[in-house]
Scaffold this active site. Structure first.
Site, PDB file in Angstrom:
ATOM      1  N   ARG A  56       2.414   8.554  -6.623  1.00  0.00           N
ATOM      2  CA  ARG A  56       1.951   9.862  -7.108  1.00  0.00           C
ATOM      3  C   ARG A  56       2.243  10.173  -8.569  1.00  0.00           C
ATOM      4  O   ARG A  56       1.811  11.210  -9.064  1.00  0.00           O
ATOM      5  CB  ARG A  56       2.555  10.990  -6.256  1.00  0.00           C
TER       6      ARG A  56
ATOM      7  N   ASN B 264      -6.114   9.242   6.537  1.00  0.00           N
ATOM      8  CA  ASN B 264      -7.418   8.600   6.370  1.00  0.00           C
ATOM      9  C   ASN B 264      -7.234   7.101   6.146  1.00  0.00           C
ATOM     10  O   ASN B 264      -6.587   6.715   5.177  1.00  0.00           O
ATOM     11  CB  ASN B 264      -8.161   9.214   5.184  1.00  0.00           C
TER      12      ASN B 264
ATOM     13  N   HIS C 277       1.668   5.047  -2.177  1.00  0.00           N
ATOM     14  CA  HIS C 277       1.274   6.066  -3.157  1.00  0.00           C
ATOM     15  C   HIS C 277       2.542   6.682  -3.744  1.00  0.00           C
ATOM     16  O   HIS C 277       3.256   7.408  -3.052  1.00  0.00           O
ATOM     17  CB  HIS C 277       0.411   7.139  -2.492  1.00  0.00           C
TER      18      HIS C 277
ATOM     19  N   ASP D 281      -8.621   2.741  -3.985  1.00  0.00           N
ATOM     20  CA  ASP D 281      -8.129   3.311  -2.738  1.00  0.00           C
ATOM     21  C   ASP D 281      -8.284   4.825  -2.707  1.00  0.00           C
ATOM     22  O   ASP D 281      -7.983   5.517  -3.675  1.00  0.00           O
ATOM     23  CB  ASP D 281      -6.672   2.960  -2.515  1.00  0.00           C
TER      24      ASP D 281
ATOM     25  N   HIS E 259     -10.551   0.099   0.068  1.00  0.00           N
ATOM     26  CA  HIS E 259     -10.633   1.229   1.001  1.00  0.00           C
ATOM     27  C   HIS E 259     -12.094   1.288   1.423  1.00  0.00           C
ATOM     28  O   HIS E 259     -12.979   1.541   0.607  1.00  0.00           O
ATOM     29  CB  HIS E 259     -10.222   2.509   0.281  1.00  0.00           C
TER      30      HIS E 259
ATOM     31  N   ASN F 288      -4.660   6.087  -7.334  1.00  0.00           N
ATOM     32  CA  ASN F 288      -5.177   7.462  -7.393  1.00  0.00           C
ATOM     33  C   ASN F 288      -4.156   8.365  -8.076  1.00  0.00           C
ATOM     34  O   ASN F 288      -3.416   9.120  -7.446  1.00  0.00           O
ATOM     35  CB  ASN F 288      -5.590   7.974  -6.008  1.00  0.00           C
TER      36      ASN F 288
ATOM     37  N   ASP G 195       0.928   2.664   3.917  1.00  0.00           N
ATOM     38  CA  ASP G 195       0.071   3.686   3.316  1.00  0.00           C
ATOM     39  C   ASP G 195       0.867   4.973   3.129  1.00  0.00           C
ATOM     40  O   ASP G 195       0.403   6.081   3.431  1.00  0.00           O
ATOM     41  CB  ASP G 195      -1.185   3.930   4.149  1.00  0.00           C
TER      42      ASP G 195
ATOM     43  N   HIS H 155       0.848  -1.196   0.000  1.00  0.00           N
ATOM     44  CA  HIS H 155       0.000   0.000   0.000  1.00  0.00           C
ATOM     45  C   HIS H 155       0.882   1.244   0.000  1.00  0.00           C
ATOM     46  O   HIS H 155       1.219   1.803   1.049  1.00  0.00           O
ATOM     47  CB  HIS H 155      -0.913  -0.001   1.223  1.00  0.00           C
TER      48      HIS H 155
END
Length: 432
Positions: free
Chosen positions: A67, A280, A65, A155, A182, A97, A307, A63
């Site tokens: 980007r 979150n 990110h 997610d 998520h 995302n 995360d 998990h």
């Protein structure tokens, strides 16, 4: 799965090591040739004395990110994977995302082209569940994306429609990939941004109730049982979610979950009026944290993921109410957990390696490790190193962590991916 490294044929013998093998550590040696682990016997082209350090299968973070594409002002694949290598990770799974969101083979290629060019560790992406990663609308073409992704996730958004999630699970089951969820019920958020607990009420903030998470976990487990889909819950933070997963596993369902270091080591009593405490799901109550620790020790929670969610300094400088949600974790996860969970005797080092390296590989079907024939993905740990978490030294572009200034112990002295050294701590002298 994509493989991003090439290595000339050269046999390297690693000696004077304490090697993780079959769930235990033992003094020994091992060899690598052509990017794979091979028997230690015979002539080696190079000998590396590891000085009695511990060697483990490379850490895996399911998990993360990264980007890029779309948000390279926050992080790039180059900086994110450099941070991962420094943290001891040899494989990371990148969340969807992005812009463009990986919802078709073409938009996924925008990400994988950069991965092939810039990644220094293995990066296996997720595909979206819905077009545009919106949590609603139309489903992606699961069969078209399946060969290149580790699983399917939206997610950052919970899939709100029961019927849409049921169909998504059916299609994911057909292509043999997990749904990685998520869990968040939008109607229960009510503008909240930290846990709806004592700190929230005492300081005039808007709270996120625990039910917004566990209610969707409950729904999804029922759908997973109905469809036969492999189901994994992202960043579990509430005691109710832990109990739901525990009961699902007791019934033999293909259900797993992860939590993150900040949920294990902090609770809402530790909140400060600072954006580096905002993520979150939010930091929950002490009772929730205790339930997570119990879930770790009894095997309900099988994975610890970071995360890792970098943002710009400006986005994290607006306090609890207005800062972007997300903190970074790749470079400090292992030393934090070793210092505050292993050394006090909450879990063993072997258990921590299972949570951070062995179980993620098993659950998500990822390769690499220390057994003969494996792609040589391993991490050399210096368990005696003592220092403080200093975000100013991070290789990640993200610097927001609630653990800034914490005393920690242990770090990656060397990270090897496919037989290639991708990180070496400055204190590590490898050739003897």
């Amino acid at each position: 799965m994509p493989y991003f490294f090439t290595l000339t044929q050269m046999k390297t013998l690693y000696t004077n090591a304490v090697v993780y093998d079959g769930g235990r550590f033992a003094a020994g040696e091992f060899a690598v040739d052509g990017g794979c682990v091979v028997p230690a016997g015979g002539v080696a082209d190079r000998v590396v004395d590891l000085g009695g350090r511990h060697v483990v299968p490379g850490l895996v973070d399911v998990h993360v990110h990264l980007r890029e594409p779309g948000f390279s002002q926050k992080e790039t694949i180059a900086t994110g994977t450099a941070a991962a290598a420094r943290g001891g990770y040899t494989t990371v799974c990148s969340m969807p995302n992005l812009n463009p969101a990986p919802d078709t083979p073409q938009t996924l290629r925008a990400q994988t082209d950069i991965i092939r060019r810039d990644a220094v560790v293995r990066v296996v992406p997720y595909g979206c569940i819905t077009i545009g990663q919106r949590g609603c609308g139309r489903l992606v073409d699961f069969a078209a994306l399946a060969p290149e992704v580790v699983g399917f996730s939206d997610d950052g958004r919970g899939v709100q429609s029961d019927g849409l999630m049921e169909e998504a699970m059916r299609r994911a089951a057909q292509v043999g990939k997990p749904v990685v969820a998520h869990c968040e019920v939008d109607d229960l958020l009510r503008g909240g941004y930290i846990h709806d607990g004592e700190y929230c009420r005492a300081h005039g903030h808007k709270g996120i109730c625990s039910e917004s998470e566990w209610r969707q976990v409950e729904r999804d487990i029922a759908l997973a049982e109905k469809t036969g889909c492999q189901y994994h819950v992202c960043h579990v933070s509430t005691r109710e979610s832990v109990e739901l997963v525990r009961r699902a596993k007791a019934r033999g369902l293909r259900v797993s979950c992860e939590t993150a270091p900040h949920y294990l080591l902090l609770c809402d009593e530790d909140l400060q009026e600072d954006g580096r405490f905002k993520m979150n799901p939010p930091l929950r109550s002490r009772a929730d944290r205790d339930a997570l620790l119990a879930g770790i020790t009894d095997g309900t929670i099988e994975v610890i993921a970071t995360d890792h969610a970098p943002h710009t300094a400006a986005e994290k400088s607006r306090g609890l109410a207005a800062s972007a949600m997300g903190v970074v974790g790749l470079e400090c996860a292992f030393p934090l957990l070793y210092k505050y969970m292993v050394l006090p005797g909450i879990i063993t080092l072997e258990k921590l390696i299972a949570l951070m390296a062995v179980n993620p590989r098993r659950i998500f079907g990822l390769g690499g490790g220390l057994h003969v024939g494996d792609q040589a993905d391993f991490t050399v740990l210096d368990l005696d190193a003592r220092y403080r978490v200093d975000p100013a030294t991070f290789l990640s572009m993200g610097r927001a962590t609630p653990f800034a200034g914490w005393e920690v112990q242990g770090r990656a002295a060397m990270t090897v991916v496919g037989g290639r050294e991708v990180f070496r701590d400055e204190t590590m002298k490898t050739n003897r």
